[in-house]
Design a protein around this motif. Sequence first.
Motif, mmCIF file in Angstrom:
data_model
loop_
_atom_site.group_PDB
_atom_site.id
_atom_site.type_symbol
_atom_site.label_atom_id
_atom_site.label_comp_id
_atom_site.label_asym_id
_atom_site.label_seq_id
_atom_site.Cartn_x
_atom_site.Cartn_y
_atom_site.Cartn_z
ATOM 1 N N CYS A 190 9.079 -4.552 7.637
ATOM 2 C CA CYS A 190 8.116 -4.665 6.351
ATOM 3 C C CYS A 190 7.117 -4.509 5.295
ATOM 4 C CB CYS A 190 6.700 -5.628 7.204
ATOM 5 S SG CYS A 190 8.357 -6.932 8.239
ATOM 6 N N ASN A 191 8.335 -2.828 4.560
ATOM 7 C CA ASN A 191 7.373 -2.452 3.768
ATOM 8 C C ASN A 191 8.448 -2.159 2.912
ATOM 9 O OD1 ASN A 191 5.006 -0.951 4.904
ATOM 10 N ND2 ASN A 191 5.669 -0.504 6.466
ATOM 11 N N ASN A 192 8.483 -1.393 2.303
ATOM 12 C CA ASN A 192 9.564 -1.135 0.813
ATOM 13 C C ASN A 192 10.198 0.220 0.936
ATOM 14 O OD1 ASN A 192 8.736 -3.436 -0.509
ATOM 15 N ND2 ASN A 192 7.333 -3.125 -0.844
ATOM 16 N N ILE A 193 10.702 0.974 1.775
ATOM 17 C CA ILE A 193 11.040 2.225 2.044
ATOM 18 C C ILE A 193 12.553 2.383 1.452
ATOM 19 C CG2 ILE A 193 11.264 4.545 3.579
ATOM 20 C CD1 ILE A 193 8.720 3.064 5.627
ATOM 21 N N THR A 194 12.997 3.095 1.076
ATOM 22 C CA THR A 194 14.150 3.251 -0.036
ATOM 23 C C THR A 194 14.805 5.077 0.976
ATOM 24 O OG1 THR A 194 13.138 4.239 -1.214
ATOM 25 C CG2 THR A 194 13.674 2.133 -1.405
ATOM 26 N N MET A 229 0.882 -1.392 -0.219
ATOM 27 C CA MET A 229 0.142 -0.466 -0.404
ATOM 28 C C MET A 229 0.841 1.318 -0.371
ATOM 29 S SD MET A 229 -3.006 1.201 3.116
ATOM 30 C CE MET A 229 -2.023 0.895 3.950
ATOM 31 N N SER A 230 0.185 1.781 -1.003
ATOM 32 C CA SER A 230 1.724 3.323 -0.940
ATOM 33 C C SER A 230 0.745 4.570 -0.006
ATOM 34 C CB SER A 230 1.211 3.833 -2.087
ATOM 35 O OG SER A 230 0.255 5.066 -2.571
ATOM 36 N N LYS A 231 2.236 5.784 0.431
ATOM 37 C CA LYS A 231 1.200 6.344 1.171
ATOM 38 C C LYS A 231 0.044 7.098 1.133
ATOM 39 C CE LYS A 231 2.933 11.073 2.420
ATOM 40 N NZ LYS A 231 3.490 12.903 1.943
ATOM 41 N N GLY A 232 -0.512 7.313 -0.457
ATOM 42 C CA GLY A 232 -1.485 7.806 -0.817
ATOM 43 C C GLY A 232 -2.817 6.502 0.204
ATOM 44 N N LYS A 233 -2.688 5.953 -0.573
ATOM 45 C CA LYS A 233 -3.906 4.547 0.360
ATOM 46 C C LYS A 233 -4.346 5.131 2.113
ATOM 47 C CE LYS A 233 -3.440 2.129 -4.042
ATOM 48 N NZ LYS A 233 -3.247 1.001 -4.357
ATOM 49 N N VAL A 234 -2.496 5.359 2.979
ATOM 50 C CA VAL A 234 -3.172 5.130 3.785
ATOM 51 C C VAL A 234 -3.863 6.698 4.364
ATOM 52 C CG1 VAL A 234 -2.027 5.309 6.476
ATOM 53 C CG2 VAL A 234 -0.711 4.247 4.231
ATOM 54 N N LEU A 235 -5.461 6.591 4.086
ATOM 55 C CA LEU A 235 -6.085 7.915 4.441
ATOM 56 C C LEU A 235 -6.612 7.917 6.128
ATOM 57 C CD1 LEU A 235 -8.641 7.298 1.905
ATOM 58 C CD2 LEU A 235 -6.428 8.945 1.705
ATOM 59 N N ASN A 236 -6.381 7.296 6.967
ATOM 60 C CA ASN A 236 -6.626 6.918 8.449
ATOM 61 C C ASN A 236 -5.637 6.587 9.131
ATOM 62 O OD1 ASN A 236 -8.612 8.370 10.520
ATOM 63 N ND2 ASN A 236 -9.975 7.029 10.309
ATOM 64 N N LEU A 237 -5.442 7.537 9.558
ATOM 65 C CA LEU A 237 -4.356 6.512 10.764
ATOM 66 C C LEU A 237 -4.814 6.789 12.432
ATOM 67 C CD1 LEU A 237 -1.057 8.749 9.613
ATOM 68 C CD2 LEU A 237 -1.917 6.683 8.603
ATOM 69 N N LYS A 238 -5.232 6.866 12.154
ATOM 70 C CA LYS A 238 -6.511 6.883 13.300
ATOM 71 C C LYS A 238 -6.869 5.632 13.755
ATOM 72 C CE LYS A 238 -8.554 11.307 13.962
ATOM 73 N NZ LYS A 238 -9.547 11.928 14.246
ATOM 74 N N ASP A 239 -7.236 4.234 12.766
ATOM 75 C CA ASP A 239 -7.781 3.302 12.902
ATOM 76 C C ASP A 239 -5.797 2.812 13.199
ATOM 77 O OD1 ASP A 239 -9.585 3.413 12.149
ATOM 78 O OD2 ASP A 239 -8.977 2.798 9.959
ATOM 79 N N LEU A 292 2.289 0.812 11.075
ATOM 80 C CA LEU A 292 2.707 0.797 9.604
ATOM 81 C C LEU A 292 3.026 -0.053 9.406
ATOM 82 C CD1 LEU A 292 2.654 4.840 9.102
ATOM 83 C CD2 LEU A 292 0.138 3.302 9.449
ATOM 84 N N SER A 293 2.839 -1.209 9.918
ATOM 85 C CA SER A 293 4.330 -2.489 8.876
ATOM 86 C C SER A 293 2.875 -3.254 8.728
ATOM 87 C CB SER A 293 4.568 -2.916 10.889
ATOM 88 O OG SER A 293 3.372 -3.864 11.459
ATOM 89 N N LEU A 294 3.448 -3.987 7.947
ATOM 90 C CA LEU A 294 2.979 -4.747 6.084
ATOM 91 C C LEU A 294 1.837 -3.772 6.208
ATOM 92 C CD1 LEU A 294 2.528 -7.880 8.546
ATOM 93 C CD2 LEU A 294 4.176 -7.512 6.816
ATOM 94 N N CYS A 295 2.273 -2.792 5.103
ATOM 95 C CA CYS A 295 1.654 -1.235 4.404
ATOM 96 C C CYS A 295 1.917 -1.123 3.185
ATOM 97 C CB CYS A 295 0.998 -0.415 5.402
ATOM 98 S SG CYS A 295 0.130 -0.643 6.804
ATOM 99 N N ASN A 296 3.270 -1.970 3.097
ATOM 100 C CA ASN A 296 3.493 -1.413 1.384
ATOM 101 C C ASN A 296 3.912 -0.743 1.565
ATOM 102 O OD1 ASN A 296 4.278 -3.172 -1.034
ATOM 103 N ND2 ASN A 296 2.867 -2.332 -2.236
ATOM 104 N N LEU A 297 4.424 1.178 2.124
ATOM 105 C CA LEU A 297 4.646 1.798 2.029
ATOM 106 C C LEU A 297 6.542 1.916 1.489
ATOM 107 C CD1 LEU A 297 3.981 3.063 5.825
ATOM 108 C CD2 LEU A 297 2.568 3.781 3.704
ATOM 109 N N THR A 298 6.448 2.549 0.026
ATOM 110 C CA THR A 298 7.574 3.338 -0.265
ATOM 111 C C THR A 298 7.890 4.140 0.399
ATOM 112 O OG1 THR A 298 6.517 4.266 -2.142
ATOM 113 C CG2 THR A 298 6.819 1.957 -2.216
ATOM 114 N N GLU A 299 7.082 5.458 1.148
ATOM 115 C CA GLU A 299 7.220 6.617 1.473
ATOM 116 C C GLU A 299 6.700 6.651 2.436
ATOM 117 O OE1 GLU A 299 5.964 9.659 -1.247
ATOM 118 O OE2 GLU A 299 7.244 9.454 -2.805
ATOM 119 N N VAL A 300 7.202 7.461 3.609
ATOM 120 C CA VAL A 300 6.858 7.840 5.088
ATOM 121 C C VAL A 300 6.056 8.835 5.317
ATOM 122 C CG1 VAL A 300 7.798 8.232 7.484
ATOM 123 C CG2 VAL A 300 9.095 7.043 6.080
#
Length: 322
Positions: free
Chosen positions: A46-50, A1-11, A20-28
Amino acid sequence: MSKGKVLNLKDKINGNELDLSLCNLTEVPVKELAAFPKATVLDLSCNNITSLPPEFCNLTHLVKVDLSKNQLTSLPDELGNLTSLQHLDLYNNKLSVLPVSFSQLRSLKWLDLKDNPLEAGLAKAAGDCLDEKQCKQCASRVLQHMRAIQEEADRTREKRLLRERELEKKKEAKQREREAKEKEARKREKAEEKEKRRKEYNAQMAALAAQEQQKKRKEEKKKRNGQAADKKAVVESAPKPRRSLIGLLFKLLLLLLLGLAGAAAACQLTDLRKEAVCVPINVAVDDGLSWAREQEGVVRQLMQNLSSMAKELLESTQASKN
């Protein structure tokens, strides 16, 4: 999941933990994270952050960060700003070095750098980190290692700054020396120009003095010549002494007497005594002789006086001629 798909961090928040582990993030998602300052524990494993953006280092409220099992090749130079960070997990990334500011993480107590292609010195300082104790030792040894690097960098920077200051001082010294030489050259040029003007002025004054002296000599010579001419003119124009009136009278009397004597002698001694013109002369001569005989003494005295007067007259005439 990219940064744009993380819309609600309250969850993703549970107390002070944000998972935010295993969210398939490439950016913080730094901007969204900054909105939850109470979330001091952040799990990005467990993301793809470079890479981490520099703004991540502004999240100074973070105490524990898990970045294990990502693709990080480097950390931001501002990482040392996370002064509250105590626990940092960088297991299984692609890091070879750490930023020099890592030494400023003074609160760091736990660190895991396993499975990273660390450079030899850093790998030796990090150790194995197989348990809690070794991870704590890893944090301590790596901080010490990075402080040494920081000190070396500071010394290097200080040496560089010192060299730069020395170069700047030398440059300023050369600039001052050049300015001093230029100033001295300008001063020397002004002095030479002044000396040149002074010599020209002295030469002009000397020329004027010479002209004045020559003019003065000419005037003096002209004056002397004029005085000599005036003297000569005075001498030439001086009136000749007037002949004495008495001398003239004596001369006339002498001439008269001589004339009478000559006439008397002509009438007495020549054939002219029979002439009518000589008769009165002869009578007068005879009467005179008679009277003279009678007045012989007087006549003798008179003749002496006449003789003396005639002599004086002749002398005065000769003297006037001389």
